[in-house]
Design a protein around this motif. Sequence first.
Motif, PDB file in Angstrom:
ATOM      1  N   ASN A 160     -10.913 -76.155 -45.261  1.00 25.79           N
ATOM      2  CA  ASN A 160     -11.527 -74.907 -45.729  1.00 25.79           C
ATOM      3  C   ASN A 160     -13.051 -75.015 -45.689  1.00 25.79           C
ATOM      4  O   ASN A 160     -13.617 -76.097 -45.801  1.00 25.79           O
ATOM      5  CB  ASN A 160     -11.031 -74.571 -47.133  1.00 25.79           C
ATOM      6  CG  ASN A 160     -11.529 -75.560 -48.165  1.00 25.79           C
ATOM      7  OD1 ASN A 160     -12.638 -75.464 -48.679  1.00 25.79           O
ATOM      8  ND2 ASN A 160     -10.693 -76.564 -48.464  1.00 25.79           N
ATOM      9  N   THR A 161     -13.709 -73.863 -45.519  1.00 27.02           N
ATOM     10  CA  THR A 161     -15.161 -73.826 -45.324  1.00 27.02           C
ATOM     11  C   THR A 161     -15.920 -74.535 -46.447  1.00 27.02           C
ATOM     12  O   THR A 161     -16.893 -75.255 -46.200  1.00 27.02           O
ATOM     13  CB  THR A 161     -15.644 -72.372 -45.218  1.00 27.02           C
ATOM     14  OG1 THR A 161     -15.082 -71.792 -44.035  1.00 27.02           O
ATOM     15  CG2 THR A 161     -17.158 -72.291 -45.132  1.00 27.02           C
ATOM     16  N   THR A 162     -15.486 -74.359 -47.689  1.00 27.43           N
ATOM     17  CA  THR A 162     -16.197 -74.962 -48.826  1.00 27.43           C
ATOM     18  C   THR A 162     -16.179 -76.482 -48.743  1.00 27.43           C
ATOM     19  O   THR A 162     -17.219 -77.141 -48.859  1.00 27.43           O
ATOM     20  CB  THR A 162     -15.574 -74.500 -50.150  1.00 27.43           C
ATOM     21  OG1 THR A 162     -15.594 -73.074 -50.209  1.00 27.43           O
ATOM     22  CG2 THR A 162     -16.338 -75.069 -51.337  1.00 27.43           C
ATOM     23  N   ASP A 163     -15.001 -77.065 -48.533  1.00 26.50           N
ATOM     24  CA  ASP A 163     -14.880 -78.521 -48.467  1.00 26.50           C
ATOM     25  C   ASP A 163     -15.267 -79.079 -47.102  1.00 26.50           C
ATOM     26  O   ASP A 163     -15.536 -80.277 -46.973  1.00 26.50           O
ATOM     27  CB  ASP A 163     -13.452 -78.936 -48.822  1.00 26.50           C
ATOM     28  CG  ASP A 163     -13.097 -78.625 -50.273  1.00 26.50           C
ATOM     29  OD1 ASP A 163     -13.978 -78.776 -51.140  1.00 26.50           O
ATOM     30  OD2 ASP A 163     -11.962 -78.200 -50.536  1.00 26.50           O
ATOM     31  N   TYR A 164     -15.296 -78.220 -46.082  1.00 28.67           N
ATOM     32  CA  TYR A 164     -15.789 -78.614 -44.758  1.00 28.67           C
ATOM     33  C   TYR A 164     -17.264 -79.004 -44.854  1.00 28.67           C
ATOM     34  O   TYR A 164     -17.722 -79.930 -44.197  1.00 28.67           O
ATOM     35  CB  TYR A 164     -15.597 -77.446 -43.793  1.00 28.67           C
ATOM     36  CG  TYR A 164     -15.997 -77.699 -42.366  1.00 28.67           C
ATOM     37  CD1 TYR A 164     -15.195 -78.454 -41.507  1.00 28.67           C
ATOM     38  CD2 TYR A 164     -17.170 -77.148 -41.843  1.00 28.67           C
ATOM     39  CE1 TYR A 164     -15.560 -78.658 -40.180  1.00 28.67           C
ATOM     40  CE2 TYR A 164     -17.537 -77.342 -40.523  1.00 28.67           C
ATOM     41  CZ  TYR A 164     -16.733 -78.098 -39.691  1.00 28.67           C
ATOM     42  OH  TYR A 164     -17.090 -78.295 -38.377  1.00 28.67           O
ATOM     43  N   GLU A 165     -17.985 -78.278 -45.687  1.00 31.47           N
ATOM     44  CA  GLU A 165     -19.357 -78.634 -46.069  1.00 31.47           C
ATOM     45  C   GLU A 165     -20.253 -78.863 -44.855  1.00 31.47           C
ATOM     46  O   GLU A 165     -20.869 -79.916 -44.698  1.00 31.47           O
ATOM     47  CB  GLU A 165     -19.342 -79.874 -46.979  1.00 31.47           C
ATOM     48  CG  GLU A 165     -20.540 -79.994 -47.885  1.00 31.47           C
ATOM     49  CD  GLU A 165     -20.423 -81.119 -48.886  1.00 31.47           C
ATOM     50  OE1 GLU A 165     -21.362 -81.288 -49.672  1.00 31.47           O
ATOM     51  OE2 GLU A 165     -19.393 -81.825 -48.895  1.00 31.47           O
ATOM     52  N   SER A 166     -20.309 -77.832 -44.010  1.00 26.70           N
ATOM     53  CA  SER A 166     -21.183 -77.855 -42.837  1.00 26.70           C
ATOM     54  C   SER A 166     -20.946 -79.091 -41.960  1.00 26.70           C
ATOM     55  O   SER A 166     -21.873 -79.794 -41.570  1.00 26.70           O
ATOM     56  CB  SER A 166     -22.656 -77.792 -43.272  1.00 26.70           C
ATOM     57  OG  SER A 166     -23.489 -77.624 -42.149  1.00 26.70           O
ATOM     58  N   SER A 167     -19.676 -79.365 -41.676  1.00 21.44           N
ATOM     59  CA  SER A 167     -19.172 -80.432 -40.783  1.00 21.44           C
ATOM     60  C   SER A 167     -19.144 -81.810 -41.425  1.00 21.44           C
ATOM     61  O   SER A 167     -18.778 -82.789 -40.772  1.00 21.44           O
ATOM     62  CB  SER A 167     -19.961 -80.507 -39.469  1.00 21.44           C
ATOM     63  OG  SER A 167     -21.172 -81.225 -39.580  1.00 21.44           O
ATOM     64  N   ARG A 168     -19.471 -81.917 -42.701  1.00 23.78           N
ATOM     65  CA  ARG A 168     -19.473 -83.235 -43.349  1.00 23.78           C
ATOM     66  C   ARG A 168     -18.061 -83.827 -43.419  1.00 23.78           C
ATOM     67  O   ARG A 168     -17.889 -85.041 -43.472  1.00 23.78           O
ATOM     68  CB  ARG A 168     -20.060 -83.103 -44.752  1.00 23.78           C
ATOM     69  CG  ARG A 168     -20.371 -84.447 -45.394  1.00 23.78           C
ATOM     70  CD  ARG A 168     -21.347 -84.302 -46.525  1.00 23.78           C
ATOM     71  NE  ARG A 168     -21.741 -85.597 -47.042  1.00 23.78           N
ATOM     72  CZ  ARG A 168     -22.804 -85.802 -47.814  1.00 23.78           C
ATOM     73  NH1 ARG A 168     -23.587 -84.789 -48.127  1.00 23.78           N
ATOM     74  NH2 ARG A 168     -23.097 -87.004 -48.255  1.00 23.78           N
TER      75      ARG A 168
END
Length: 324
Positions: A160-168
């Motif tokens: 999910n976008t939140t936990d994806y954290e800008s590809s981290r």
Amino acid sequence: MMTARQAARRRRRRQRQRQRLGAGAAVALAAAGVIACLVMASAPDRETGAASVAVAPGASTQVSAPTEPPTGTPPLNGSPTPTGGPDATGTLAPTAGASTTAARPSATKAPRTTPAAAPAAGRIQPGTTYQGVATVYEAGNGDGSCLFGPSDSMMIAAMNTTDYESSRACGAYVLVRAANGNSVTVRITNECPLPCAPGQLDLSEQAFAKLVDPKLGRIPITWSLLSPRTSDTISIRYKVGSSPYWCGIQAIGHRNPLARLEVRGSNGWRPLPRTDYNYFLSADGSGCGGAIRITDIYGERLTVDGIALRPNVVQPTQVQFVRH
């Protein structure tokens, strides 16, 4: 010659003078006693004040940190220490009544105790179990927002976008568990955009089938970060269009999530900013084609040299992060 009457009057005058002088002395003595009592009452108690410490002008008191952080105190690095279980959105729910206790100043010159460095992780912390839901998608050849390219294994997922954290989260291995006891290990290769909620994983059809029938489409899960066994080593790839004047660098096949990628220039090591498509960019070309240093979330550093500046070519190394 003084008559008897005059002598009597003189004696009475002297007697009255002596009485007035005596009264004035008594008043003076009483006033002095009152003043003395007030002075004694305002003076500090020497027994209660004996433990006070005098600090010389310009001196500072030093705070000695506790050898172990108090319960509920976050590490220095800023990452929160879990004090309770995760809630339904995958975020940590604090334990009721948990509090933070501050260290008290001390006048002693004891050295400051520095706790061990916490993992340089982002939202996804090692040793933490998250709750969420698993959904299913057609993953095709396994490529996704992380731009790793086609995947040899379809045990993959989109974060999910939140936990994806800008590809981290790219390249992280995650152990997913279903309520029926089945589990599967997946690698994060893609991003699941909104309305995917925090804690949600979008699994490939092949990975979802390891848990339940893909026809169900959506199930509650728990998941946690994994540092798996692997015989693979890390590879490096320069982005298409890279040159000595601009380059993008990507690490592939790392066992643990990456926290940092640095290049060595004329002024030493320089960290590169990470994009949401999982490349680290050197906008002025500094360090392009030179030595590369990568650091995982546990703080381990690996230095790679001899990687040619060849755009869009996967170049293997001989190194890998240790297992945790």
